[in-house]
Design a protein around this motif. Structure first.
Motif, PDB file in Angstrom:
ATOM      1  N   SER A 170      44.639   8.017  49.208  1.00  0.00           N
ATOM      2  CA  SER A 170      45.384   8.741  50.237  1.00  0.00           C
ATOM      3  C   SER A 170      45.234   8.043  51.573  1.00  0.00           C
ATOM      4  CB  SER A 170      44.877  10.176  50.334  1.00  0.00           C
ATOM      5  OG  SER A 170      43.508  10.182  50.725  1.00  0.00           O
ATOM      6  N   SER A 171      46.032   8.510  52.553  1.00  0.00           N
ATOM      7  CA  SER A 171      45.912   8.015  53.923  1.00  0.00           C
ATOM      8  C   SER A 171      45.765   9.199  54.864  1.00  0.00           C
ATOM      9  CB  SER A 171      47.132   7.166  54.307  1.00  0.00           C
ATOM     10  OG  SER A 171      48.210   7.983  54.742  1.00  0.00           O
ATOM     11  N   THR A 172      45.569   8.918  56.147  1.00  0.00           N
ATOM     12  CA  THR A 172      45.432   9.967  57.167  1.00  0.00           C
ATOM     13  C   THR A 172      46.681  10.041  58.038  1.00  0.00           C
ATOM     14  OG1 THR A 172      44.268   8.355  58.553  1.00  0.00           O
ATOM     15  CG2 THR A 172      42.910   9.855  57.250  1.00  0.00           C
ATOM     16  N   GLN A 173      47.828   9.690  57.459  1.00  0.00           N
ATOM     17  CA  GLN A 173      49.067   9.611  58.231  1.00  0.00           C
ATOM     18  C   GLN A 173      49.408  10.929  58.922  1.00  0.00           C
ATOM     19  OE1 GLN A 173      52.148   7.368  56.341  1.00  0.00           O
ATOM     20  NE2 GLN A 173      53.809   8.396  57.399  1.00  0.00           N
ATOM     21  N   ASP A 174      49.353  12.042  58.190  1.00  0.00           N
ATOM     22  CA  ASP A 174      49.719  13.327  58.798  1.00  0.00           C
ATOM     23  C   ASP A 174      48.653  13.813  59.770  1.00  0.00           C
ATOM     24  OD1 ASP A 174      52.341  14.127  57.528  1.00  0.00           O
ATOM     25  OD2 ASP A 174      51.168  13.716  55.734  1.00  0.00           O
ATOM     26  N   ILE A 175      47.390  13.560  59.474  1.00  0.00           N
ATOM     27  CA  ILE A 175      46.317  13.934  60.410  1.00  0.00           C
ATOM     28  C   ILE A 175      46.530  13.247  61.752  1.00  0.00           C
ATOM     29  CG2 ILE A 175      43.853  13.662  60.894  1.00  0.00           C
ATOM     30  CD1 ILE A 175      43.306  14.078  57.910  1.00  0.00           C
ATOM     31  N   GLU A 176      46.765  11.949  61.713  1.00  0.00           N
ATOM     32  CA  GLU A 176      46.868  11.172  62.954  1.00  0.00           C
ATOM     33  C   GLU A 176      48.152  11.486  63.720  1.00  0.00           C
ATOM     34  OE1 GLU A 176      44.634   9.253  64.215  1.00  0.00           O
ATOM     35  OE2 GLU A 176      43.307   8.575  62.639  1.00  0.00           O
ATOM     36  N   GLY A 187      58.535  10.085  58.736  1.00  0.00           N
ATOM     37  CA  GLY A 187      57.300   9.875  57.985  1.00  0.00           C
ATOM     38  C   GLY A 187      56.315  11.025  58.049  1.00  0.00           C
ATOM     39  N   ILE A 188      56.687  12.123  58.717  1.00  0.00           N
ATOM     40  CA  ILE A 188      55.802  13.287  58.849  1.00  0.00           C
ATOM     41  C   ILE A 188      56.142  14.295  57.749  1.00  0.00           C
ATOM     42  CG2 ILE A 188      55.097  15.186  60.340  1.00  0.00           C
ATOM     43  CD1 ILE A 188      54.310  12.376  61.351  1.00  0.00           C
ATOM     44  N   ASN A 189      55.146  14.677  56.979  1.00  0.00           N
ATOM     45  CA  ASN A 189      55.358  15.611  55.878  1.00  0.00           C
ATOM     46  C   ASN A 189      55.154  17.042  56.365  1.00  0.00           C
ATOM     47  OD1 ASN A 189      55.568  16.915  53.444  1.00  0.00           O
ATOM     48  ND2 ASN A 189      53.580  16.231  52.658  1.00  0.00           N
ATOM     49  N   VAL A 190      56.253  17.718  56.662  1.00  0.00           N
ATOM     50  CA  VAL A 190      56.173  19.094  57.164  1.00  0.00           C
ATOM     51  C   VAL A 190      55.541  20.019  56.126  1.00  0.00           C
ATOM     52  CG1 VAL A 190      57.549  21.041  58.037  1.00  0.00           C
ATOM     53  CG2 VAL A 190      58.133  18.707  58.700  1.00  0.00           C
ATOM     54  N   ASP A 191      55.680  19.691  54.841  1.00  0.00           N
ATOM     55  CA  ASP A 191      55.078  20.523  53.791  1.00  0.00           C
ATOM     56  C   ASP A 191      53.554  20.459  53.806  1.00  0.00           C
ATOM     57  OD1 ASP A 191      57.466  21.510  52.913  1.00  0.00           O
ATOM     58  OD2 ASP A 191      57.671  20.122  51.234  1.00  0.00           O
ATOM     59  N   ALA A 192      52.983  19.502  54.540  1.00  0.00           N
ATOM     60  CA  ALA A 192      51.519  19.405  54.633  1.00  0.00           C
ATOM     61  C   ALA A 192      50.944  20.352  55.682  1.00  0.00           C
ATOM     62  CB  ALA A 192      51.103  17.971  54.958  1.00  0.00           C
ATOM     63  N   LEU A 193      51.794  20.956  56.519  1.00  0.00           N
ATOM     64  CA  LEU A 193      51.311  21.834  57.580  1.00  0.00           C
ATOM     65  C   LEU A 193      50.753  23.134  57.006  1.00  0.00           C
ATOM     66  CD1 LEU A 193      54.234  21.392  60.160  1.00  0.00           C
ATOM     67  CD2 LEU A 193      51.971  20.347  60.254  1.00  0.00           C
ATOM     68  N   PRO A 194      49.728  23.737  57.609  1.00  0.00           N
ATOM     69  CA  PRO A 194      48.993  23.215  58.769  1.00  0.00           C
ATOM     70  C   PRO A 194      48.034  22.111  58.350  1.00  0.00           C
ATOM     71  CG  PRO A 194      48.029  25.289  58.068  1.00  0.00           C
ATOM     72  CD  PRO A 194      49.241  25.059  57.189  1.00  0.00           C
ATOM     73  N   VAL A 195      47.961  21.068  59.163  1.00  0.00           N
ATOM     74  CA  VAL A 195      47.133  19.901  58.847  1.00  0.00           C
ATOM     75  C   VAL A 195      45.713  20.128  59.350  1.00  0.00           C
ATOM     76  CG1 VAL A 195      46.817  17.450  59.344  1.00  0.00           C
ATOM     77  CG2 VAL A 195      49.099  18.339  58.882  1.00  0.00           C
ATOM     78  N   ASP A 196      44.725  19.734  58.529  1.00  0.00           N
ATOM     79  CA  ASP A 196      43.337  19.685  58.983  1.00  0.00           C
ATOM     80  C   ASP A 196      42.673  18.476  58.329  1.00  0.00           C
ATOM     81  OD1 ASP A 196      42.607  20.374  56.337  1.00  0.00           O
ATOM     82  OD2 ASP A 196      42.535  22.511  56.818  1.00  0.00           O
ATOM     83  N   TYR A 197      41.364  18.373  58.457  1.00  0.00           N
ATOM     84  CA  TYR A 197      40.699  17.162  57.969  1.00  0.00           C
ATOM     85  C   TYR A 197      40.711  17.032  56.455  1.00  0.00           C
ATOM     86  CZ  TYR A 197      39.114  15.849  62.611  1.00  0.00           C
ATOM     87  OH  TYR A 197      39.079  15.448  63.916  1.00  0.00           O
ATOM     88  N   SER A 198      41.092  18.089  55.745  1.00  0.00           N
ATOM     89  CA  SER A 198      41.184  17.981  54.284  1.00  0.00           C
ATOM     90  C   SER A 198      42.547  17.460  53.828  1.00  0.00           C
ATOM     91  CB  SER A 198      40.925  19.345  53.638  1.00  0.00           C
ATOM     92  OG  SER A 198      41.990  20.245  53.936  1.00  0.00           O
ATOM     93  N   THR A 199      43.491  17.331  54.767  1.00  0.00           N
ATOM     94  CA  THR A 199      44.841  16.891  54.409  1.00  0.00           C
ATOM     95  C   THR A 199      44.827  15.435  53.951  1.00  0.00           C
ATOM     96  OG1 THR A 199      45.832  18.418  56.006  1.00  0.00           O
ATOM     97  CG2 THR A 199      47.198  16.571  55.255  1.00  0.00           C
ATOM     98  N   LYS A 200      45.402  15.195  52.793  1.00  0.00           N
ATOM     99  CA  LYS A 200      45.526  13.834  52.277  1.00  0.00           C
ATOM    100  C   LYS A 200      47.007  13.472  52.212  1.00  0.00           C
ATOM    101  CE  LYS A 200      41.413  14.200  49.299  1.00  0.00           C
ATOM    102  NZ  LYS A 200      40.549  13.259  50.005  1.00  0.00           N
ATOM    103  N   SER A 201      47.378  12.358  52.804  1.00  0.00           N
ATOM    104  CA  SER A 201      48.777  11.927  52.802  1.00  0.00           C
ATOM    105  C   SER A 201      48.992  10.856  51.748  1.00  0.00           C
ATOM    106  CB  SER A 201      49.155  11.372  54.178  1.00  0.00           C
ATOM    107  OG  SER A 201      48.997  12.368  55.178  1.00  0.00           O
ATOM    108  N   GLU A 202      50.162  10.878  51.125  1.00  0.00           N
ATOM    109  CA  GLU A 202      50.453   9.852  50.121  1.00  0.00           C
ATOM    110  C   GLU A 202      51.821   9.214  50.328  1.00  0.00           C
ATOM    111  OE1 GLU A 202      50.317  11.432  46.154  1.00  0.00           O
ATOM    112  OE2 GLU A 202      51.736  13.054  46.575  1.00  0.00           O
ATOM    113  N   GLN A 203      52.370   9.317  51.559  1.00  0.00           N
ATOM    114  CA  GLN A 203      53.587   8.574  51.848  1.00  0.00           C
ATOM    115  C   GLN A 203      53.273   7.075  51.749  1.00  0.00           C
ATOM    116  OE1 GLN A 203      52.109  10.985  53.686  1.00  0.00           O
ATOM    117  NE2 GLN A 203      53.430  11.700  55.335  1.00  0.00           N
ATOM    118  N   ASP A 204      54.043   6.351  50.936  1.00  0.00           N
ATOM    119  CA  ASP A 204      53.917   4.895  50.948  1.00  0.00           C
ATOM    120  C   ASP A 204      54.409   4.383  52.302  1.00  0.00           C
ATOM    121  OD1 ASP A 204      53.125   5.101  48.309  1.00  0.00           O
ATOM    122  OD2 ASP A 204      55.081   4.527  47.489  1.00  0.00           O
TER     123      ASP A 204
END
Length: 507
Positions: free
Chosen positions: A277-283, A363-380
């Motif tokens: 995973s990446s931290t794309q949505d967190i950042e 590139g922002i995944n609205v379905d990941a909201l609300p984002v916190d430190y457990s959020t894992k992003s998998e956008q290539d």
């Protein structure tokens, strides 16, 4: 250099590190080894597969993931959040002209990331012949790795000009060489890509480099080196091969939900939850580290194809009314909620303030909201896509001929006519100079917030006038020193350990 000293001496350690970095091996249907001993390795095709995975793992770094969006701060289309979570990575100072050999941040990061990748490529290429596999498989694997080495060296030439050129594993002493000229490094890049083009399958992209990706990268290298006729010819081969085409959903192109077997994606850094995973949505959507600037928002045309300065459709009170649909798919006002795929209104809860009043949406995944430190992003993170090939073709062809022909119009109008975007075609009978400006405008919009604009304003040599014309929201005027800033300085740590490396001029 110091980078090469640290990463290329002990060959099996290189792959131990590469495979433990969080490789994309599951996407390549292989599991990483805990460590690799060079005495017992390279005995089977399985070993070669795992080694290849280790090379691809080198893309999982800030120089080849969503952090590339931060380069749009350098290019003038965005700013770095002033403080708080995730902020303070130095882009703001760099963008304001404070680029020094001791700056750290991307000044040393790009150098380090690329040479780590090159060292892994060279280790693979030096050892693959030991593996008992067919010539065809060996050539394909070699083609993939030479494509990757070309990708790493191309990024180095864009940021540093000429750099030390290593094409095989070397000792500490052998690493202490002066930089080769940019022309010499570029010749090696083209040689690697030509091998890749001749040995990679001509198929859609599914995680491994393919012929179309190698052709696209070659066309880009040629364009950036002002070999316009050659770049147009190479890009046109991708177009004529017909293995890629534009995707019909611009928003989902940059989200995991739309990226499997996507016909537009030609090469990317791959992610897959939960292990890769990446931290794309967190950042980007929580820490809100990147703020698009008003001049980027204002660059989007109205739906009549006219700029906001002259279109009767422009409504200053409604930012997205009658505007190029890519605007509302790329940015959102700070504090504005999103609507997830279930139709629910969801809030971003950013923990930074946007001085510009804008946040990215691309590139922002609205379905990941609300984002916190457990959020894992998998956008290539897309490194090459078909729309850019069309833009490369249009620009190169326009520069190579006296007046834009139908093929130039067709390439740009195809992008503008993407389903869901449906922008009107360019006006007929543009001069070469007028078409050049329209192509540059289209690159800025279509590739916006993908980290490509900084490279563009540098290669067009417009950075020295454009960047100093910009004033950041805090009131600081941007700086760009044409006597040195077209390339970065070599990191001071590299100059210290490699006496043969000559610092770039005026640093």
């Amino acid at each position: 250099s110091n980078i090469m000293n640290r990463y290329i001496i002990n060959s099996f350690l290189i792959f131990s590190m590469a495979l433990s970095l969080g490789s994309c091996s599951k996407l390549l249907d292989k599991d990483p080894l805990d460590q690799i001993s060079s005495e017992t390795f390279w005995k089977t095709q399985e070993d070669a597969n795992r080694a290849l995975t280790g090379v691809y793992a080198r893309l999982n770094c800030s120089s080849f993931n969503y952090s590339q969006m931060m380069l749009d701060i350098m290019g003038g289309d965005a700013n770095e959040a002033v403080s708080g979570q995730g902020g303070g990575q130095g882009y703001r100072l760099l963008a304001q002209g404070s680029i020094l050999p001791t700056s750290g941040s991307i000044v040393s990061g790009i150098y380090s990331d690329c040479y780590k990748g090159i060292s892994s490529c060279n280790f693979f290429l030096d050892n693959i012949d030991r593996t008992p596999i067919s010539t065809d498989v060996k050539n394909q694997f070699t083609g993939e790795v030479r494509f990757l080495r070309a990708l790493f060296y191309f990024k180095l030439t864009n940021f540093y000009g000429g750099v030390p050129l290593y094409t095989k594993m070397i000792t500490v002493d052998e690493a202490k060489v002066p930089q080769s000229s940019k022309e010499e490094v570029t010749a090696q890049i083209i040689s690697d890509l030509d091998f890749a083009i001749n040995n990679l399958p001509n198929t859609p992209y599914a995680g491994h480099a393919v012929k179309g990706a190698a052709l696209a990268l070659k066309a880009k290298v040629q364009l950036f080196n002002k070999q316009y006729a050659e770049a147009a010819e190479t890009a046109n081969q991708v177009i004529q091969d017909g293995k890629f085409h534009l995707y019909d959903n611009y928003r989902n192109l940059f989200l995991a939900v739309g990226q499997t077997d996507n016909p537009e994606i030609m090469f990317s850094t791959k992610f897959l939850n939960p292990d890769y995973s990446s931290t794309q949505d967190i950042e980007l959507s929580w820490h809100a580290i990147l703020n698009p600037l008003q001049q980027f928002v204002d660059a989007f045309e109205c739906t009549d194809g006219l700029p906001i300065s002259s279109s009767p459709l422009y409504d200053p009170a409604n930012w997205k009314k009658n505007r190029d649909p890519r605007l509302a798919l790329s940015v959102r006002p700070y504090g504005e909620p999103g609507i997830n795929s279930a139709g629910q209104v969801v809030h971003f809860q950013e923990n930074n303030i946007s001085e510009s009043g804008w946040e990215p949406l691309k590139g922002i995944n609205v379905d990941a909201l609300p984002v916190d430190y457990s959020t894992k992003s998998e956008q290539d993170w897309i490194l090459i896509r078909y729309a850019e090939v069309l833009l490369i073709y249009a620009e190169a062809r326009n520069e190579a001929i006296a007046k834009p022909d139908n093929s130039v119009y067709s390439a740009i109008n195809t992008i503008r006519a993407r389903p869901g975007i449906n922008m009107p075609p360019l006006p007929a009978d543009l001069s070469k100079d007028q078409m050049r400006e329209r192509i540059r405008q289209e690159r800025r919009i279509e590739l916006g917030l993908e980290g490509k604009w900084y490279d563009d304003v540098k290669r067009w040599k417009t950075a020295e006038t454009y960047i100093p014309s910009l004033v950041d929201p805090g009131g600081t005027r941007r700086k760009f020193d044409a006597s040195k800033n077209y390339v970065f300085p070599f990191p001071q740590s590299e100059v210290d350990v490699n006496p043969a490396l000559v610092q770039n001029p005026n640093y």
